[in-house]
Design an enzyme around this catalytic site. Structure first.
Site, PDB file in Angstrom:
ATOM      1  CB  SER A  53      -1.775   8.495  -3.301  1.00  0.00           C
ATOM      2  OG  SER A  53      -1.705   8.931  -4.638  1.00  0.00           O
ATOM      3  CE  LYS A  56      -3.255   5.783  -6.410  1.00  0.00           C
ATOM      4  NZ  LYS A  56      -2.758   7.135  -6.255  1.00  0.00           N
ATOM      5  CB  SER A 113       1.236   5.816  -5.511  1.00  0.00           C
ATOM      6  OG  SER A 113       0.191   6.569  -4.950  1.00  0.00           O
TER       7      SER A 113
END
Length: 388
Positions: A53, A56, A113
């Site tokens: 993640s 991101k 997330s």
């Protein structure tokens, strides 16, 4: 530790004894000063790693650039597609067709997330997952992230999605230097979504003195990744930590590296951008068996860890916050701005706004949905205090 690379950073007599006296580092790390880019410590900085993640952050950066270019606005609608709604957890779980403001979507993506929201942002801002990934890779190339490649906006595992600790350091500098107006989003303690309270997966926030960012990441092949930043006396340091064994150990590792950085005098001239490549630049590291094979499902998650058993050493990163956290209220609805240009180019679709969902008034709030939010939920940056 690779002392030969570390020694190059500091002249004789200026070596950080607190670092050298510590145990050898096991996985890729980079610690650097955000303002100068000066590297304070590094290990396997160019080792190929699965970002999870942490991807991101690039999704956010591409979107910030799209906002600056006028392609989209903070109040533009982000529609949950069938594809994005089907992404696995961590996720918000909104139904296909749900619409939210872009700023709220980004906060859910960064704090929770949420994989479904990251995919929705990518599809709406880029026009499709593939088109958005092209933009992610174009930005990576422009920034000089030469060891990075993306195929999706949320970081779910793909053998073709990889990065390095050094490249992530470059991305952090770009975000924080070019878009300081969004810095508060990386230090949000938690979100209020209806009656749900969602804490930040970054366990440094609210616990480590001066912590102000930035993101965590986990898939089994990557282990537990983290980029932690903190500011003290006007000095901001960033620690990139990849491949830890748990959510707690990555927070502890980042905190220790930041402590060492703040305690050490500035020395050396090597920066994130001038650090020369070294080591194996090609072979990816897969931690699946080490991190997930023999662990319970509850341990294979970025969710806040349970309290430690009485016979285990206590970590401040297992404990609840010592204060009432400030939650930022987000949800569906309120998207009054223009649709993203990429979506309009795809088919000139206009999306109906959808109000924020609430529990049926004749039904009790389900158990385990988190603390009750004091005050009405709101769009934008309005904070709400909740019980810890």
């Amino acid at each position: 530790m690779r002392y030969r690379h570390f020694l190059k950073l500091f002249p004789a007599g200026a070596i950080m004894l607190s670092v050298l006296a510590g145990p050898a580092l096991a996985n890729p790390v980079v610690v650097f000063d955000l303002k100068s880019g000066q590297i304070l410590q590094h290990q396997d900085a160019f080792k190929r790693w699965y970002p999870a993640s942490l991807s991101k952050l690039m999704t956010a950066y591409v979107t910030f650039r799209a906002i600056a270019a006028g392609e989209v606005q903070l109040d533009s609608p982000i529609k949950v597609t069938k594809h994005s709604a089907g992404e696995p957890p961590s996720k918000m779980g909104f139904k296909p067709g749900s619409v939210m403001r872009l700023d709220n979507a980004l906060k859910m993506m960064l704090v929770k997330s949420a994989n479904d929201i990251a995919m929705a942002v990518g599809e709406n801002v880029g026009g499709s997952q593939a088109a958005f990934a092209e933009r992610m890779n174009a930005e990576a190339a422009r920034l000089g992230m030469n060891g990075t490649h993306f195929v999706n906006p949320n970081g779910l595992y793909s053998p073709d999605q990889y990065t390095t600790a050094r490249d992530l350091s470059i991305l952090v500098m770009a975000i924080r230097r070019e878009f300081p107006q969004y810095a508060p989003w990386f230090s949000i303690e938690g979100l209020a979504v209806g009656n749900r309270a969602i804490p930040n997966y970054n366990l440094l926030i609210g616990r480590y003195p001066g912590a102000d960012g930035m993101k965590t990441g986990f898939v089994c092949p990557s282990g537990f990744n983290m980029i932690g930043s903190a500011t003290r006396n006007g000095r901001t340091l960033v620690a990139v930590v990849l491949g830890e064994k748990s959510a707690v150990s990555r927070a502890e590792a980042a905190a220790k590296l930041l402590d060492q950085g703040f305690d050490a005098p500035a020395a050396g001239s090597t920066t994130v951008t001038t650090l020369a490549p070294y080591g194996d630049l090609i072979s990816p590291n897969d931690m699946h068996d080490e991190v997930c094979k023999k662990k319970r499902k509850a341990e294979q998650s970025e969710a806040p860890p349970p309290a430690a058993a009485k016979d285990q050493p206590k970590s401040p990163y297992r404990e609840k916050l010592d204060h009432v956290p400030t939650l930022v209220a987000v949800g569906l609805g309120g998207a009054t701005g223009p649709a993203p240009k990429a979506i309009l180019d795809e088919g000139a679709q206009e999306y109906a706004d959808v109000p924020i969902p609430t529990w049926r008034p004749d039904k009790p709030v389900p158990a385990g949905t988190g603390p009750k939010v004091v005050g009405a939920a709101a769009q934008g940056d309005q904070p709400a205090k909740v019980a810890n």
